[in-house]
Write a protein that holds these residues in place. Structure first.
Motif, mmCIF file in Angstrom:
data_model
loop_
_atom_site.group_PDB
_atom_site.id
_atom_site.type_symbol
_atom_site.label_atom_id
_atom_site.label_comp_id
_atom_site.label_asym_id
_atom_site.label_seq_id
_atom_site.Cartn_x
_atom_site.Cartn_y
_atom_site.Cartn_z
ATOM 1 N N GLY A 203 0.796 -1.214 0.000
ATOM 2 C CA GLY A 203 0.000 0.000 0.000
ATOM 3 C C GLY A 203 0.829 1.265 0.000
ATOM 4 N N PHE A 204 2.147 1.124 0.076
ATOM 5 C CA PHE A 204 2.987 2.323 0.137
ATOM 6 C C PHE A 204 3.017 3.044 -1.206
ATOM 7 C CE2 PHE A 204 7.143 4.513 0.045
ATOM 8 C CZ PHE A 204 6.938 5.378 1.114
ATOM 9 N N VAL A 205 3.085 2.300 -2.308
ATOM 10 C CA VAL A 205 2.953 2.886 -3.644
ATOM 11 C C VAL A 205 1.476 2.897 -3.992
ATOM 12 C CG1 VAL A 205 3.489 2.622 -6.092
ATOM 13 C CG2 VAL A 205 5.256 2.184 -4.375
ATOM 14 N N ALA A 206 0.938 4.070 -4.258
ATOM 15 C CA ALA A 206 -0.513 4.216 -4.409
ATOM 16 C C ALA A 206 -1.046 3.491 -5.643
ATOM 17 C CB ALA A 206 -0.878 5.696 -4.473
ATOM 18 N N GLU A 207 -0.251 3.399 -6.704
ATOM 19 C CA GLU A 207 -0.718 2.815 -7.954
ATOM 20 C C GLU A 207 -0.427 1.320 -8.012
ATOM 21 O OE1 GLU A 207 -0.582 6.906 -8.128
ATOM 22 O OE2 GLU A 207 1.184 5.646 -7.865
ATOM 23 N N ASP A 208 -1.401 0.548 -8.472
ATOM 24 C CA ASP A 208 -1.150 -0.862 -8.734
ATOM 25 C C ASP A 208 -0.487 -0.994 -10.098
ATOM 26 O OD1 ASP A 208 -3.177 -0.569 -10.661
ATOM 27 O OD2 ASP A 208 -4.696 -1.503 -9.405
ATOM 28 N N SER A 209 -0.179 -2.214 -10.513
ATOM 29 C CA SER A 209 0.545 -2.427 -11.764
ATOM 30 C C SER A 209 -0.228 -1.890 -12.973
ATOM 31 C CB SER A 209 0.839 -3.910 -11.953
ATOM 32 O OG SER A 209 -0.362 -4.672 -11.961
ATOM 33 N N GLY A 210 -1.556 -1.996 -12.935
ATOM 34 C CA GLY A 210 -2.361 -1.499 -14.045
ATOM 35 C C GLY A 210 -2.257 0.001 -14.206
ATOM 36 N N LYS A 211 -2.283 0.720 -13.091
ATOM 37 C CA LYS A 211 -2.181 2.178 -13.164
ATOM 38 C C LYS A 211 -0.771 2.614 -13.557
ATOM 39 C CE LYS A 211 -5.943 3.197 -9.951
ATOM 40 N NZ LYS A 211 -6.324 3.799 -8.638
ATOM 41 N N LEU A 212 0.240 1.866 -13.127
ATOM 42 C CA LEU A 212 1.603 2.171 -13.548
ATOM 43 C C LEU A 212 1.749 1.968 -15.060
ATOM 44 C CD1 LEU A 212 3.638 0.525 -10.642
ATOM 45 C CD2 LEU A 212 3.244 2.968 -11.000
ATOM 46 N N CYS A 213 1.131 0.920 -15.581
ATOM 47 C CA CYS A 213 1.164 0.678 -17.028
ATOM 48 C C CYS A 213 0.503 1.820 -17.793
ATOM 49 C CB CYS A 213 0.465 -0.638 -17.370
ATOM 50 S SG CYS A 213 1.423 -2.111 -16.958
ATOM 51 N N ARG A 214 -0.553 2.396 -17.193
ATOM 52 C CA ARG A 214 -1.237 3.494 -17.862
ATOM 53 C C ARG A 214 -0.334 4.724 -17.981
ATOM 54 N NH1 ARG A 214 -4.172 7.957 -16.942
ATOM 55 N NH2 ARG A 214 -5.677 8.428 -18.580
ATOM 56 N N ILE A 215 0.547 4.928 -16.992
ATOM 57 C CA ILE A 215 1.490 6.048 -17.070
ATOM 58 C C ILE A 215 2.419 5.863 -18.266
ATOM 59 C CG2 ILE A 215 3.434 7.180 -15.911
ATOM 60 C CD1 ILE A 215 2.040 6.530 -13.248
ATOM 61 N N ALA A 216 2.968 4.654 -18.421
ATOM 62 C CA ALA A 216 3.832 4.372 -19.569
ATOM 63 C C ALA A 216 3.059 4.508 -20.874
ATOM 64 C CB ALA A 216 4.426 2.979 -19.438
ATOM 65 N N ASN A 217 1.806 4.044 -20.875
ATOM 66 C CA ASN A 217 0.978 4.128 -22.075
ATOM 67 C C ASN A 217 0.723 5.572 -22.477
ATOM 68 O OD1 ASN A 217 -0.923 2.428 -23.956
ATOM 69 N ND2 ASN A 217 -2.154 4.185 -23.292
ATOM 70 N N HIS A 218 0.637 6.455 -21.485
ATOM 71 C CA HIS A 218 0.437 7.880 -21.778
ATOM 72 C C HIS A 218 1.577 8.404 -22.648
ATOM 73 C CE1 HIS A 218 -0.554 12.134 -21.078
ATOM 74 N NE2 HIS A 218 0.744 12.307 -20.870
ATOM 75 N N PHE A 219 2.802 8.028 -22.324
ATOM 76 C CA PHE A 219 3.944 8.482 -23.109
ATOM 77 C C PHE A 219 3.991 7.783 -24.474
ATOM 78 C CE2 PHE A 219 5.533 9.473 -18.762
ATOM 79 C CZ PHE A 219 5.731 10.840 -18.948
ATOM 80 N N ARG A 220 3.559 6.509 -24.525
ATOM 81 C CA ARG A 220 3.484 5.820 -25.812
ATOM 82 C C ARG A 220 2.458 6.507 -26.726
ATOM 83 N NH1 ARG A 220 5.747 0.919 -26.783
ATOM 84 N NH2 ARG A 220 6.864 -0.067 -25.059
ATOM 85 N N ALA A 221 1.329 6.896 -26.148
ATOM 86 C CA ALA A 221 0.292 7.572 -26.926
ATOM 87 C C ALA A 221 0.797 8.912 -27.456
ATOM 88 C CB ALA A 221 -0.957 7.765 -26.068
ATOM 89 N N HIS A 222 1.618 9.588 -26.673
ATOM 90 C CA HIS A 222 2.183 10.863 -27.113
ATOM 91 C C HIS A 222 3.023 10.672 -28.376
ATOM 92 C CE1 HIS A 222 3.876 14.880 -26.887
ATOM 93 N NE2 HIS A 222 5.100 14.361 -26.958
ATOM 94 N N LEU A 223 3.671 9.507 -28.508
ATOM 95 C CA LEU A 223 4.478 9.211 -29.696
ATOM 96 C C LEU A 223 3.653 8.606 -30.822
ATOM 97 C CD1 LEU A 223 7.656 7.637 -28.018
ATOM 98 C CD2 LEU A 223 7.351 9.993 -28.826
ATOM 99 N N GLY A 224 2.354 8.410 -30.584
ATOM 100 C CA GLY A 224 1.498 7.800 -31.597
ATOM 101 C C GLY A 224 1.626 6.296 -31.657
ATOM 102 N N LEU A 225 2.161 5.691 -30.584
ATOM 103 C CA LEU A 225 2.393 4.243 -30.568
ATOM 104 C C LEU A 225 1.322 3.483 -29.788
ATOM 105 C CD1 LEU A 225 6.245 4.349 -29.920
ATOM 106 C CD2 LEU A 225 5.049 4.056 -32.109
ATOM 107 N N ALA A 226 0.348 4.189 -29.244
ATOM 108 C CA ALA A 226 -0.740 3.555 -28.491
ATOM 109 C C ALA A 226 -1.935 4.490 -28.489
ATOM 110 C CB ALA A 226 -0.290 3.262 -27.053
ATOM 111 N N ASP A 227 -3.090 3.940 -28.192
ATOM 112 C CA ASP A 227 -4.288 4.758 -28.061
ATOM 113 C C ASP A 227 -4.332 5.404 -26.685
ATOM 114 O OD1 ASP A 227 -5.231 4.093 -30.600
ATOM 115 O OD2 ASP A 227 -6.264 2.302 -29.846
ATOM 116 N N GLN A 228 -4.799 6.640 -26.616
ATOM 117 C CA GLN A 228 -5.002 7.274 -25.324
ATOM 118 C C GLN A 228 -6.154 6.591 -24.599
ATOM 119 O OE1 GLN A 228 -5.592 11.402 -26.518
ATOM 120 N NE2 GLN A 228 -3.554 11.916 -25.782
#
Length: 301
Positions: A203-228
């Motif tokens: 519980g010390f890190v607020a985000e679970d693995s799914g939410k952490l993946c969404r952070i990476a996906n945000h940057f992928r989407a910025h490059l046009g490599l994933a959907d927002q």
């Protein structure tokens, strides 16, 4: 990561202005107010504002850089409910991102000053992932633990919106100074895997693995490599952002729905423009929501 510091305006919410809206705040059954900035501890009447709210059983949270915590430790402990500090990485990275030599040590001094008065006082951390710190989430979490923070939360840097005093979208070269390249995203993803493995279930890190993946996906989407992907969010239906000049927004990113300069808080939030906005908003498909880095999903428990 924001441009609020560039503002030359001296506008701030005064105690008199807050008093004018207290009846509406009570009518709306407000339960939680977050003081943001800039740096709220630079507000000349911050603690009087907090007193007015806490007298009505409203939780008051302070968002801070942490540089002034030691100076105001006694007032914070007695007049604020909890604090969220910006933590940009382990010591050297934090100082580099902040561009303030000794910023990490000053943050540590402030936290220790508060905990010397009240060891149970809740201070949590928030780290905005960007080009200068993407490789260090594991070290950031460890630094947060060493600082005796209650928890640490991660979010992606916002590089495309007009929020936070930008006025207009950043130019491409400015975006590239903050956003990640593909190889940097891959490094971030590996770092998030290690972070999740180290802290999973604590519980010390607020985000679970799914939410952490969404952070990476945000940057992928910025490059046009994933959907927002829109986050789960009900912010426009349960909260509002009131800016220093009285502008009211449904959240940090959407356009204003009114102003307290000409209307009461109740009139703005229940006015025609606000109701039209909420009734027409589909968070799943709205382009602003799909690019959001800082959502709220308030359950009211």
């Amino acid at each position: 990561m924001c441009d609020i510091w560039k503002s030359t305006s001296a506008a701030s919410v005064t105690a008199e202005e807050l008093f004018r809206h207290l009846a509406d705040i009570e009518a709306l059954s407000v339960r939680w107010v977050v003081f943001s900035g800039g740096e709220p501890l630079m507000h000349p009447d911050l603690f009087r504002l907090a007193d007015m709210l806490r007298q009505r059983a409203i939780r008051v949270t302070l968002l801070s850089s942490g540089l002034l915590l030691s100076r105001y430790a006694e007032q914070i402990c007695g007049r604020i409910d909890d604090v969220i500090v910006s933590l940009d990485g382990p010591p050297q990275i934090h100082d580099h991102v902040r561009r303030v030599p000794g910023a990490f040590l000053e943050l540590m001094r402030g936290i220790r000053s508060i905990h010397a008065i009240n060891p149970a006082f809740s201070i949590s951390g928030r780290c905005t992932i960007q080009k200068l710190n993407y490789a260090y989430p594991v070290q950031t979490a460890r630094a947060a633990k060493e600082l005796d923070l209650t928890s640490i939360s991660f979010l992606a840097a916002d590089v495309k919106s007009t929020a936070f005093n930008r006025g207009r979208e950043w130019a491409a070269d400015r975006q590239s100074q903050v956003a990640l390249t593909l190889s940097e995203i891959q490094t971030l993803e590996r770092a998030f895997e290690a972070l999740d493995l180290e802290w999973q279930g604590t519980g010390f890190v607020a985000e679970d693995s799914g939410k952490l993946c969404r952070i990476a996906n945000h940057f992928r989407a910025h490059l046009g490599l994933a959907d927002q992907q829109s986050p789960r969010c009900n912010a426009p239906w349960v909260s509002a952002v009131v800016e220093a000049d009285g502008t009211v927004r449904p959240c940090f990113f959407h356009r204003p729905i009114g102003s307290l300069q000409s209307h009461s808080l109740l009139q703005v939030l229940n006015g025609f423009e606000a109701q039209q906005f909420r009734s027409s908003l589909d968070v799943r498909t709205n382009p602003i929501c799909r690019g959001c880095v800082c959502s709220l999903n308030w359950e009211g428990n």
